[in-house]
Design a protein around this motif. Structure first.
Motif, PDB file in Angstrom:
ATOM      1  N   LEU A   1       0.880  -1.318  -2.258  1.00 28.31           N
ATOM      2  CA  LEU A   1       0.377  -1.202  -0.889  1.00 28.31           C
ATOM      3  C   LEU A   1       1.274  -1.967   0.092  1.00 28.31           C
ATOM      4  O   LEU A   1       1.526  -1.518   1.207  1.00 28.31           O
ATOM      5  CB  LEU A   1      -1.062  -1.727  -0.812  1.00 28.31           C
ATOM      6  CG  LEU A   1      -2.130  -0.811  -1.431  1.00 28.31           C
ATOM      7  CD1 LEU A   1      -3.433  -1.577  -1.649  1.00 28.31           C
ATOM      8  CD2 LEU A   1      -2.373   0.406  -0.546  1.00 28.31           C
ATOM      9  N   ALA A   2       1.756  -3.147  -0.352  1.00 33.38           N
ATOM     10  CA  ALA A   2       2.674  -3.918   0.496  1.00 33.38           C
ATOM     11  C   ALA A   2       3.978  -3.157   0.716  1.00 33.38           C
ATOM     12  O   ALA A   2       4.517  -3.117   1.832  1.00 33.38           O
ATOM     13  CB  ALA A   2       2.953  -5.284  -0.142  1.00 33.38           C
ATOM     14  N   LEU A   3       4.476  -2.519  -0.357  1.00 32.43           N
ATOM     15  CA  LEU A   3       5.711  -1.741  -0.245  1.00 32.43           C
ATOM     16  C   LEU A   3       5.489  -0.487   0.598  1.00 32.43           C
ATOM     17  O   LEU A   3       6.384  -0.044   1.325  1.00 32.43           O
ATOM     18  CB  LEU A   3       6.213  -1.367  -1.649  1.00 32.43           C
ATOM     19  CG  LEU A   3       7.566  -0.661  -1.744  1.00 32.43           C
ATOM     20  CD1 LEU A   3       8.657  -1.430  -1.015  1.00 32.43           C
ATOM     21  CD2 LEU A   3       7.950  -0.457  -3.213  1.00 32.43           C
ATOM     22  N   LYS A   4       4.279   0.069   0.538  1.00 34.82           N
ATOM     23  CA  LYS A   4       3.940   1.225   1.359  1.00 34.82           C
ATOM     24  C   LYS A   4       4.003   0.873   2.841  1.00 34.82           C
ATOM     25  O   LYS A   4       4.286   1.724   3.690  1.00 34.82           O
ATOM     26  CB  LYS A   4       2.540   1.722   0.983  1.00 34.82           C
ATOM     27  CG  LYS A   4       2.141   3.043   1.616  1.00 34.82           C
ATOM     28  CD  LYS A   4       0.786   3.509   1.095  1.00 34.82           C
ATOM     29  CE  LYS A   4       0.363   4.828   1.730  1.00 34.82           C
ATOM     30  NZ  LYS A   4      -0.950   5.280   1.227  1.00 34.82           N
ATOM     31  N   ASN A   5       3.732  -0.393   3.173  1.00 36.91           N
ATOM     32  CA  ASN A   5       3.870  -0.863   4.551  1.00 36.91           C
ATOM     33  C   ASN A   5       5.311  -1.226   4.894  1.00 36.91           C
ATOM     34  O   ASN A   5       5.804  -0.910   5.973  1.00 36.91           O
ATOM     35  CB  ASN A   5       2.971  -2.080   4.792  1.00 36.91           C
ATOM     36  CG  ASN A   5       1.603  -1.697   5.312  1.00 36.91           C
ATOM     37  OD1 ASN A   5       1.435  -0.644   5.918  1.00 36.91           O
ATOM     38  ND2 ASN A   5       0.619  -2.547   5.085  1.00 36.91           N
ATOM     39  N   ALA A   6       5.978  -1.917   3.966  1.00 32.97           N
ATOM     40  CA  ALA A   6       7.330  -2.425   4.246  1.00 32.97           C
ATOM     41  C   ALA A   6       8.371  -1.310   4.295  1.00 32.97           C
ATOM     42  O   ALA A   6       9.362  -1.404   5.026  1.00 32.97           O
ATOM     43  CB  ALA A   6       7.723  -3.465   3.193  1.00 32.97           C
ATOM     44  N   LEU A   7       8.164  -0.259   3.482  1.00 29.97           N
ATOM     45  CA  LEU A   7       9.101   0.878   3.409  1.00 29.97           C
ATOM     46  C   LEU A   7      10.541   0.422   3.184  1.00 29.97           C
ATOM     47  O   LEU A   7      11.472   0.867   3.862  1.00 29.97           O
ATOM     48  CB  LEU A   7       9.011   1.738   4.684  1.00 29.97           C
ATOM     49  CG  LEU A   7       7.668   2.418   4.937  1.00 29.97           C
ATOM     50  CD1 LEU A   7       7.712   3.268   6.200  1.00 29.97           C
ATOM     51  CD2 LEU A   7       7.244   3.272   3.756  1.00 29.97           C
ATOM     52  N   LEU A   8      10.715  -0.452   2.208  1.00 26.55           N
ATOM     53  CA  LEU A   8      12.051  -0.952   1.883  1.00 26.55           C
ATOM     54  C   LEU A   8      12.846   0.122   1.147  1.00 26.55           C
ATOM     55  O   LEU A   8      12.384   0.654   0.129  1.00 26.55           O
ATOM     56  CB  LEU A   8      11.947  -2.201   0.991  1.00 26.55           C
ATOM     57  CG  LEU A   8      11.181  -3.389   1.585  1.00 26.55           C
ATOM     58  CD1 LEU A   8      11.031  -4.480   0.531  1.00 26.55           C
ATOM     59  CD2 LEU A   8      11.892  -3.922   2.810  1.00 26.55           C
ATOM     60  N   PRO A   9      14.041   0.455   1.616  1.00 26.49           N
ATOM     61  CA  PRO A   9      14.854   1.454   0.902  1.00 26.49           C
ATOM     62  C   PRO A   9      15.124   1.046  -0.536  1.00 26.49           C
ATOM     63  O   PRO A   9      15.148   1.902  -1.431  1.00 26.49           O
ATOM     64  CB  PRO A   9      16.158   1.490   1.722  1.00 26.49           C
ATOM     65  CG  PRO A   9      15.765   1.021   3.090  1.00 26.49           C
ATOM     66  CD  PRO A   9      14.691   0.008   2.874  1.00 26.49           C
TER      67      PRO A   9
END
Length: 912
Positions: free
Chosen positions: A493-501
């Motif tokens: 969920l955190a990565l879904k917000n951060a959208l880190l390539p």
């Protein structure tokens, strides 16, 4: 010999010389067009022993960009000006020290129609400006010019900054050059790029105000949909005669317009006018080679000061304290009042007061407030986004206590929606995450919001900040090392917000190899990435998931993978394979994929051209494939559409083969140009409910636990999902004790739009442009079952109160003028999905209704003296936007007529 005593020598018709101080000065008489101006080689030059008497005025007008004088507010400051040459360097004609003195200062309305309502009527300049300010304004300044450019600006120390700026604005007009070209200049506006256009008898100076380097506070919202477009121009025209000006006219404009609501707009027009009236005998030049000695001889009190405008804040007399502001605000923020736009207006106004408050003042009101209003106060304190407000709220909240979980959640969501977060805020949340928590839900929310802040900071070129680098390691490292399913979901969920390539390989791994909920979450995270990140390699994995090349996946995962492929430049073979799969899928998935393709064609989505190309093949486009029945659907429509913007909604619903809801997904997007904002998404998911109606689960879903929950994205921020029930026993207990009350997903006050610009006008006046927009929002959802009536319902209700305010002010410290424009409304959106499984095939009806909304617009213009006297003009406009039911596909309309068929009319005429 001319009338000024200069002896001229004529050369060969192309040159002219004159004898001055035993030096022969030679200049071109007929310069090439656009290269030089008659009389001097570089910049303005004063004659020896002459006093130049000029008139000067600077005026400012504020309006909404229509340019009608009678609709504007503003004022004019005028004076006489004396200019003399005190010293010229004997070694160089272009090295001069001049003295500029303002006299007979006056202040008046620009709009002469004000008449008896004029705030200046009956008041003389000492009363308006104040005696000490007027004395300072009329004290001379010295300007050291070399080749027409300001070397130093000399004035008296400890004069009021606002008064000094007015003198800087006048002095800056004397800086110019007589030849065409582009260069950098330092004047009151800062270090700016300027372009000169020289003509036979005039010079035009165009200043690129957006290039000016000057320290001024300000911030804006990074997303263009919620942002503000501002534009500034500056043009100064010099009329030249004998190397000196006979007239200067400068006009500077600053305009702003909110991108998504263009009625929120304003414009500042600032003008300066300088005219030469006469010249007369003046003081003799002072002799000497060093300018410092000359300045000391004139007055030892002179100090070299920056000519760049200096910031100042007008002092507020008899202003209420923060606690007094809060007492007048809190009644509007009572829970029962949050559905009104007045609550949002009060919220926005209080944030402005919080931004000037100290940590101790903020803590004092936090500790004194009761539990009903405290959540709203936490929203406001967090939204203020100052160091003091952050310190206060972190001191106030105890994450180790379970008594303030609601406050902790409101704080964290306000952080996620922060308009211009900084590294300090991210560092604070990382520190909290490393500590202990009374609630695991709050721990998860902290990590999810850390992801949202990483994305916002990276959008503002802050990806290399230490806290951002640490947060990235925390998210990616946590995801790689997570042992518990709950932790995996949290980091996803955190990565879904951060959208880190750099997180895409991990998402692909979990999407393809993870179990159902993990795989689905990883796939939906990939769905949020920009098209540039969905490469051929990414689509290879997504194709394997959809076509189940390596393992069986749930319908929710497969359909999401297909949607990503179709929305990101699909190839011919990818589209063909997806179309060929329709007919071989489970029944409801067949119908869903069919309506997804039809929606792409009907709404003319980017993939529509490729889909049409594939459909030319009979093997892909035939009756058998395109006649599949079922209740699942996908539909996209416009909420609003204008030449410069659009707002769309999309609703897709996927059912299990037994007719029970598997997933409903409601999205609202806002588009302006190429920019977009994911305004909201509400997803209701259910699984493992077939046992309730003795139905057979679909393939691959035989062993799923009973579960229902809701997940939301709000203004591009993924929130922590909520659970309706988890497990069969939990389901049965909640069904038996169900009250029908919805579960809240998010509730609170959000600062949505936040733009602030502090401007230094070249006249010396200070201006501010501000746009703030906020909303009170309540999104709730419910899922209801009735075994008696063999019916299920899902409801998602969104209530919103919105207020947006734009303002421009111009301040001289003794008079202030301003324009405020605001818009407010209250509305609601409800989505209801009704399934009747008392017969087969099941009856499904979807309804999406928007409530009627009152739209109120306000305009306030004012002029106010520091002594308190003022002029105010107010306008109000109100209209009603009718409610509506959003259209969905035709099949749904026909089904709803059956589900909600009218009761048959009774034919009996009596009691029995």
């Amino acid at each position: 010999v001319d009338d000024r005593g200069r002896e001229f020598y004529v050369g060969r018709g192309l040159e002219l010389g004159f004898l001055e101080r035993d030096m022969l000065i030679v200049v071109s008489v007929f310069p090439p067009q656009g290269k030089c101006v008659l009389g001097h080689t570089t910049g303005l030059s004063l004659n020896n022993d002459r006093l130049y008497k000029l008139t000067y005025s600077t005026e400012v007008l504020l309006d909404r960009g229509k340019g009608k004088l009678q609709d504007s507010v503003g004022y004019r400051i005028s004076s006489n000006v004396d200019v003399v040459l005190l010293w010229r360097n004997p070694d160089g004609d272009d090295d001069q020290l001049i003295q500029i003195t303002m006299k007979d200062v006056n202040v008046e309305n620009v709009n002469q129609q004000r008449g008896e309502k004029s705030i200046f009527k009956g008041k003389n300049p000492p009363k308006i400006i104040r005696k000490e300010n007027l004395e300072a304004l009329q004290r001379p300044v010295l300007l050291h010019l070399i080749h027409g450019k300001v070397k130093e600006f000399y004035s008296y120390a400890n004069e009021p900054v606002a008064i000094e700026n007015l003198k800087r604005g006048l002095a800056s007009l004397f800086q110019m050059q007589l030849s065409s070209g582009t260069t950098s200049e330092v004047d009151i506006s800062g270090d700016c790029k300027v372009t000169y256009q020289a003509h036979q008898d005039k010079v035009i100076k165009i200043k690129a105000l957006d290039s000016c380097k000057i320290e001024r506070s300000g911030f804006t919202t990074s997303n263009q949909v919620l942002g503000v477009t501002s534009k500034a121009t500056s043009v100064t025209t010099y009329k030249i005669e004998d190397s000196f000006v006979i007239a200067v006219l400068a006009e500077e404009t600053h305009a702003f317009r909110m991108n998504s609501l263009q009625t929120i707009a304003g414009k500042i027009i600032s003008k300066q006018k300088l005219e030469l009236k006469t010249t007369e005998a003046g003081p003799r030049l002072m002799s000497g080679k060093q300018v410092a000695a000359i300045i000391k001889a004139v007055d030892s009190e002179y100090k070299a000061l920056p000519i760049v405008g200096q910031d100042f804040q007008s002092k507020c007399k008899r202003c209420p304290s923060l606690s007094e502001h809060w007492q007048s605000t809190r009644k509007h923020l009572q829970p029962d009042n949050l559905s009104k736009a007045e609550a949002v207006r009060s919220f926005l106004a209080f944030i402005q007061h919080l931004r000037t408050a100290t940590r101790e003042e903020i803590l004092q009101i936090l500790k004194a407030e009761n539990k009903e209003v405290l959540p709203q106060l936490v929203d406001a304190v967090t939204s203020a986004q100052t160091s003091d407000s952050l310190d206060a709220i972190l001191d106030f909240l105890d994450f180790k206590s379970d008594s303030s979980i609601i406050l902790q959640e409101r704080f964290l969501y306000a952080c996620g929606f922060a308009s211009h977060p900084n590294e300090e805020l991210l560092r604070g949340l990382i520190s909290k995450f490393k500590g202990s928590f009374a609630s695991n839900d709050i721990r998860e929310t902290v990590m999810i919001i850390i992801g949202a802040l990483v994305k916002k900071l990276c959008q503002n070129e802050g990806c290399k900040l230490k806290a951002v680098v640490e947060a990235k390691k925390l998210i990616l490292g946590g995801l790689e090392r997570a042992e518990k399913k709950e932790d995996t979901m949290m980091y996803l969920l955190a990565l879904k917000n951060a959208l880190l390539p750099e997180g895409i390989p991990l998402l692909l791994k979990f999407a393809e190899a993870g179990e159902g909920p993990v795989s689905h979450l990883a796939t939906t995270a990939l769905q949020r990435y920009d098209v540039s990140f969905i490469t051929d390699e990414v689509k290879k994995t997504l194709n394997r998931i959809y076509h189940q090349n390596r393992k069986v996946h749930e319908k929710t995962v497969r359909t999401t993978a297909a949607a990503i492929i179709l929305n990101n430049n699909p190839s011919y073979i990818e589209v063909k394979n997806i179309l060929l799969s329709i007919g071989e899928l489970p029944k409801e998935m067949n119908k869903y994929m069919l309506t997804l393709v039809q929606d792409i064609l009907r709404f003319e989505m980017p993939a529509s051209k490729m889909v049409r190309r594939v459909l030319k093949e009979m093997v892909a486009h035939n009756y058998d494939r395109f006649s599949k029945s079922g209740s699942s659907s996908a539909y996209t429509g416009y909420i609003e559409r204008t030449p410069h913007s659009a707002s769309t909604y999309s609703l897709d619903i996927l059912y299990s083969g037994s007719g029970i809801l598997r997933r409903s997904n409601l999205n609202i997007f806002q588009y302006i140009g190429k920019a977009h904002l994911h305004s909201s998404q509400v997803v209701i998911e259910a699984q493992g409910l077939e046992a309730l109606i003795a139905a057979t689960p679909d393939e691959g879903e035989e062993n799923l636990d009973s579960y229902a929950g809701m997940s939301a994205i709000l203004f591009d921020v993924q929130l922590r999902p909520v659970t309706f029930f988890n497990g069969y026993s939990d389901l049965m207990s909640k069904m038996l004790s169900a009250s029908g009350d919805p579960i809240s997903v998010v509730k609170g006050l959000i600062l949505l739009i936040d733009h602030s610009q502090e401007l230094q006008l070249q006249s010396g006046l200070k201006a501010n442009m501000d746009v703030q927009g906020g909303l009170a929002i309540d999104i709730s959802g419910a899922m209801e079952f009735s075994l008696w009536y063999r019916e299920s319902k899902t409801r998602v209700k969104t209530r919103v109160a919105l207020a947006i305010t734009g303002s421009i002010t111009v301040d001289s410290s003794f008079v202030k003028t301003g324009l405020e424009i605001s818009t407010e409304t209250e509305t609601g959106l409800e989505f209801i999905s009704t399934v009747q499984f008392s017969q087969y095939p099941f009856l499904v009806c979807m309804q999406m209704d928007k409530d009627g909304a009152p739209l109120r617009q306000f305009e306030t213009k004012y002029e106010r003296l520091s002594t308190g006297r003022g002029y105010v003009s107010r306008r109000r406009k109100e209209s009603l936007i009718a409610g509506s039911e959003f259209p969905l596909h035709q099949e749904n309309s026909e089904m709803c007529k059956v589900v909600f068929a009218p009761e048959p009319a009774s034919t009996s005429s009596g009691w029995f």
